[in-house]
Design a protein around this motif. Structure first.
Motif, PDB file in Angstrom:
ATOM      1  N   ASN A 148       0.893  -1.322  -0.026  1.00  0.00           N
ATOM      2  CA  ASN A 148       0.133  -0.057  -0.061  1.00  0.00           C
ATOM      3  C   ASN A 148       0.889   1.097  -0.111  1.00  0.00           C
ATOM      4  O   ASN A 148       1.987   1.461   0.728  1.00  0.00           O
ATOM      5  N   GLN A 149       0.449   2.197  -0.635  1.00  0.00           N
ATOM      6  CA  GLN A 149       1.292   3.589  -0.770  1.00  0.00           C
ATOM      7  C   GLN A 149       0.268   4.771  -0.692  1.00  0.00           C
ATOM      8  O   GLN A 149      -0.866   4.647  -1.024  1.00  0.00           O
ATOM      9  N   ALA A 150       0.915   5.664  -0.246  1.00  0.00           N
ATOM     10  CA  ALA A 150       0.034   7.067  -0.265  1.00  0.00           C
ATOM     11  C   ALA A 150       0.764   8.243  -0.868  1.00  0.00           C
ATOM     12  O   ALA A 150       1.989   8.341  -1.114  1.00  0.00           O
ATOM     13  N   LEU A 159     -10.310  11.857 -13.469  1.00  0.00           N
ATOM     14  CA  LEU A 159     -11.070  11.000 -13.480  1.00  0.00           C
ATOM     15  C   LEU A 159     -11.001   9.559 -13.673  1.00  0.00           C
ATOM     16  O   LEU A 159     -10.530   8.385 -12.970  1.00  0.00           O
ATOM     17  N   MET A 160     -10.681   9.549 -15.022  1.00  0.00           N
ATOM     18  CA  MET A 160     -10.332   8.276 -15.691  1.00  0.00           C
ATOM     19  C   MET A 160      -9.077   7.606 -15.348  1.00  0.00           C
ATOM     20  O   MET A 160      -8.906   6.405 -15.196  1.00  0.00           O
ATOM     21  N   ALA A 164      -8.598   4.034 -13.614  1.00  0.00           N
ATOM     22  CA  ALA A 164      -7.635   3.135 -14.116  1.00  0.00           C
ATOM     23  C   ALA A 164      -6.369   2.582 -13.083  1.00  0.00           C
ATOM     24  O   ALA A 164      -6.131   1.381 -13.192  1.00  0.00           O
ATOM     25  N   ASN A 165      -6.157   3.573 -12.346  1.00  0.00           N
ATOM     26  CA  ASN A 165      -5.208   3.559 -11.513  1.00  0.00           C
ATOM     27  C   ASN A 165      -5.433   2.593 -10.399  1.00  0.00           C
ATOM     28  O   ASN A 165      -5.035   1.295  -9.839  1.00  0.00           O
ATOM     29  N   THR A 166      -6.665   2.724 -10.048  1.00  0.00           N
ATOM     30  CA  THR A 166      -7.239   1.757  -8.767  1.00  0.00           C
ATOM     31  C   THR A 166      -7.207   0.353  -9.358  1.00  0.00           C
ATOM     32  O   THR A 166      -7.077  -0.579  -8.519  1.00  0.00           O
ATOM     33  N   ILE A 167      -7.932   0.155 -10.621  1.00  0.00           N
ATOM     34  CA  ILE A 167      -8.127  -1.220 -11.211  1.00  0.00           C
ATOM     35  C   ILE A 167      -6.793  -1.780 -11.540  1.00  0.00           C
ATOM     36  O   ILE A 167      -6.584  -3.099 -10.973  1.00  0.00           O
ATOM     37  N   MET A 168      -5.637  -1.079 -11.854  1.00  0.00           N
ATOM     38  CA  MET A 168      -4.318  -1.487 -12.415  1.00  0.00           C
ATOM     39  C   MET A 168      -3.820  -2.204 -10.907  1.00  0.00           C
ATOM     40  O   MET A 168      -3.261  -3.301 -10.777  1.00  0.00           O
ATOM     41  N   TRP A 169      -4.070  -1.353  -9.671  1.00  0.00           N
ATOM     42  CA  TRP A 169      -3.061  -1.838  -8.499  1.00  0.00           C
ATOM     43  C   TRP A 169      -4.108  -2.784  -7.652  1.00  0.00           C
ATOM     44  O   TRP A 169      -3.425  -3.098  -6.538  1.00  0.00           O
ATOM     45  N   ARG A 174      -4.141   2.738  -2.659  1.00  0.00           N
ATOM     46  CA  ARG A 174      -3.480   3.643  -2.776  1.00  0.00           C
ATOM     47  C   ARG A 174      -4.440   4.967  -2.269  1.00  0.00           C
ATOM     48  O   ARG A 174      -5.647   4.726  -2.780  1.00  0.00           O
ATOM     49  N   VAL A 175      -3.866   5.748  -1.455  1.00  0.00           N
ATOM     50  CA  VAL A 175      -4.783   6.892  -1.214  1.00  0.00           C
ATOM     51  C   VAL A 175      -4.077   8.300  -1.446  1.00  0.00           C
ATOM     52  O   VAL A 175      -2.626   8.196  -1.747  1.00  0.00           O
ATOM     53  N   PHE A 176      -4.567   9.068  -1.966  1.00  0.00           N
ATOM     54  CA  PHE A 176      -4.159  10.488  -2.629  1.00  0.00           C
ATOM     55  C   PHE A 176      -4.508  11.564  -1.596  1.00  0.00           C
ATOM     56  O   PHE A 176      -5.926  11.930  -1.370  1.00  0.00           O
ATOM     57  N   LEU A 177      -3.860  12.735  -1.522  1.00  0.00           N
ATOM     58  CA  LEU A 177      -4.119  13.906  -0.981  1.00  0.00           C
ATOM     59  C   LEU A 177      -3.843  14.877  -2.212  1.00  0.00           C
ATOM     60  O   LEU A 177      -2.485  14.968  -2.382  1.00  0.00           O
ATOM     61  N   ALA A 178      -4.727  15.568  -2.752  1.00  0.00           N
ATOM     62  CA  ALA A 178      -4.548  16.268  -3.897  1.00  0.00           C
ATOM     63  C   ALA A 178      -5.313  17.604  -3.950  1.00  0.00           C
ATOM     64  O   ALA A 178      -6.593  17.658  -3.934  1.00  0.00           O
ATOM     65  N   ALA A 179      -4.578  18.589  -3.395  1.00  0.00           N
ATOM     66  CA  ALA A 179      -5.405  19.968  -3.176  1.00  0.00           C
ATOM     67  C   ALA A 179      -4.159  21.223  -3.245  1.00  0.00           C
ATOM     68  O   ALA A 179      -3.143  20.985  -2.338  1.00  0.00           O
TER      69      ALA A 179
END
Length: 441
Positions: A148-150, A159-160, A164-169, A174-179
């Motif tokens: 697992n990675q953050a 969005l796409m 795709a990233n979620t399906i691939m891994w 994986r969790v993301f903070l993007a702001a």
């Protein structure tokens, strides 16, 4: 149990969906077992040179008057005959640098943010991805690609691409903070998600990872410590590293890379400089005459990408400054060491008399003061005036500290220029980066 399932599915998906990636990963690992990695590096430069003069109009014209054009590169000394390629040449000759025997599906165009000068564009060779090198570096820290990675970034991915990233891994999480300016709610949500998946790796831009670390420290919030924190996209103040390691309970890995060549060097757990990825990139530190400087001596950085056959970069003068280290690492890795890059050579504070204070020297001056700020940025106007913009962390101390930093910079510039300061909510962004120095001279 979940980790074992992730490993099995990762191996299966890689072999079925990306068999070349699996092969490149094995090849990358095996390359460090060769008897002399310097010889491997030279052989790759020889092949790249012949490919470039055969398939790139730019390099054919640039080198046709040289002896090596006919004889080929027979030694490292021959390679030094090649004149460096400047950023301006890269900017003006995109179409002729591109080789004539590459399919558009085999490459991807990327452009720099423009934070250190006019934006330049390159093609990345998708036949030689940087992922295997990334996995090799992670293994130094005991991190496997299926763990697992953050991630913390300034902007959210489309969005796409996220789907795709979620399906691939999957089932790896994986969790993301993007702001650009995360709210307390966003930060709190990220902390909850982070602690739920317990990632082995936290990765992101230096400034936003540092901001997250300050949020944790200022609010006395504990998170599950990852195995390593990997920061990118800007020089790292040592005081920033200390505070991040305190906040995350994990070591912080510094690295060197850029848009043009993604991964050039990275730290191992010894943290005694950056290991140069000598099997995939050739790096030189040279003087003003483009002659190699001795170890522990600063010089201009010239880069040669040994894996990009779609858009060759040979002795590319990127505008950075650095130096070799004169010792090998105790970790046993045969890759040579370079010092951590502290700033762009091309970005500096200047005075009317011609005095220049480089970015790395500004960082050295201000290290020891960063615990009072989330961000700082120096902007110089055409009349040489400098304003230090800062985002405070501790209001009661920040003004006192910034006044001291102004005095240090005044002394360093011999009191030739006017230096002021201003508190802001955020410093100026250039593309996805927040450069230390912005100059309008």
């Amino acid at each position: 149990m979940r980790n074992s399932l992730s490993k099995i599915l990762f191996s299966l998906k890689t072999k079925i969906l990306s068999p070349k990636l699996a092969s490149l990963y094995k090849k990358t690992a095996d390359s460090l077992q060769v008897e002399n990695i310097a010889n491997l590096n030279l052989k790759k430069r020889q092949v790249l040179f012949q490919h470039a003069i055969t398939h790139s109009n730019f390099y054919r014209k640039k080198y046709e008057h040289l002896e090596v054009f006919n004889t080929g590169i027979r030694s490292s000394e021959d390679f030094l005959q090649l004149p460096p390629m400047t950023r301006e040449e890269l900017r003006l000759n995109f179409n002729t640098i591109k080789v004539n025997n590459v399919r558009s599906s085999d490459c991807k165009k990327l452009s720099t943010s423009g934070s250190t000068g006019p934006s330049v564009s390159v093609l990345h060779d998708k036949r030689h991805p940087e992922t295997p090198i990334r996995w090799r570096i992670l293994q130094w820290w005991g991190i496997q690609p299926w763990e697992n990675q953050a991630f913390i970034y300034r902007f959210q991915k489309p969005l796409m691409e996220r789907i795709a990233n979620t399906i691939m891994w999957w089932p790896t999480k994986r969790v993301f903070l993007a702001a650009a300016n995360p709210s307390s709610e966003q930060l709190s949500k990220f902390v909850t998600e982070f602690n739920n998946i317990k990632p082995a790796l936290l990765q992101g831009y230096v400034d936003v990872v540092f901001e997250f670390a300050l949020y944790l420290l200022d609010n006395n919030i504990k998170i599950h410590p990852p195995k390593m924190v990997w920061v990118t996209s800007a020089p790292l103040f040592e005081e920033q590293r200390e505070l991040m390691e305190k906040a995350f309970g994990a070591p912080v890995c510094d690295q060197y890379g850029n848009t043009e060549i993604m991964l050039i060097g990275a730290e191992c757990p010894e943290q005694n400089g950056l290991h140069i990825m000598q099997d995939t990139v050739h790096i030189e530190f040279v003087d003003e005459n483009n002659q190699t400087v001795p170890p522990n001596t600063s010089g201009k950085v010239l880069l040669t990408d040994l894996t990009n056959f779609a858009f060759p970069l040979i002795r590319y003068e990127i505008g950075d400054e650095g130096k070799y280290k004169d010792h090998t690492c105790q970790c046993g890795c045969p890759l040579p060491l370079m010092d951590n890059i502290r700033g762009r050579q091309s970005k500096h504070i200047a005075t009317p008399s011609g005095l220049q204070i480089k970015g790395e020297h500004v960082m050295a001056m201000f290290d020891g003061h960063m615990k009072f700020f989330k961000e700082i940025q120096l902007q110089q106007t055409p009349d040489y005036e400098v304003c230090i913009y800062y985002v405070p962390r501790k209001i009661e101390k920040s003004k006192e500290e910034i006044e001291g930093m102004v005095q240090m910079l005044k002394q360093r510039t011999r009191f030739e220029i006017t230096i002021t300061y201003k508190e802001v909510d955020q410093v100026k962004r250039v593309g996805k980066k927040s450069p230390i120095i912005i100059s309008d001279l």
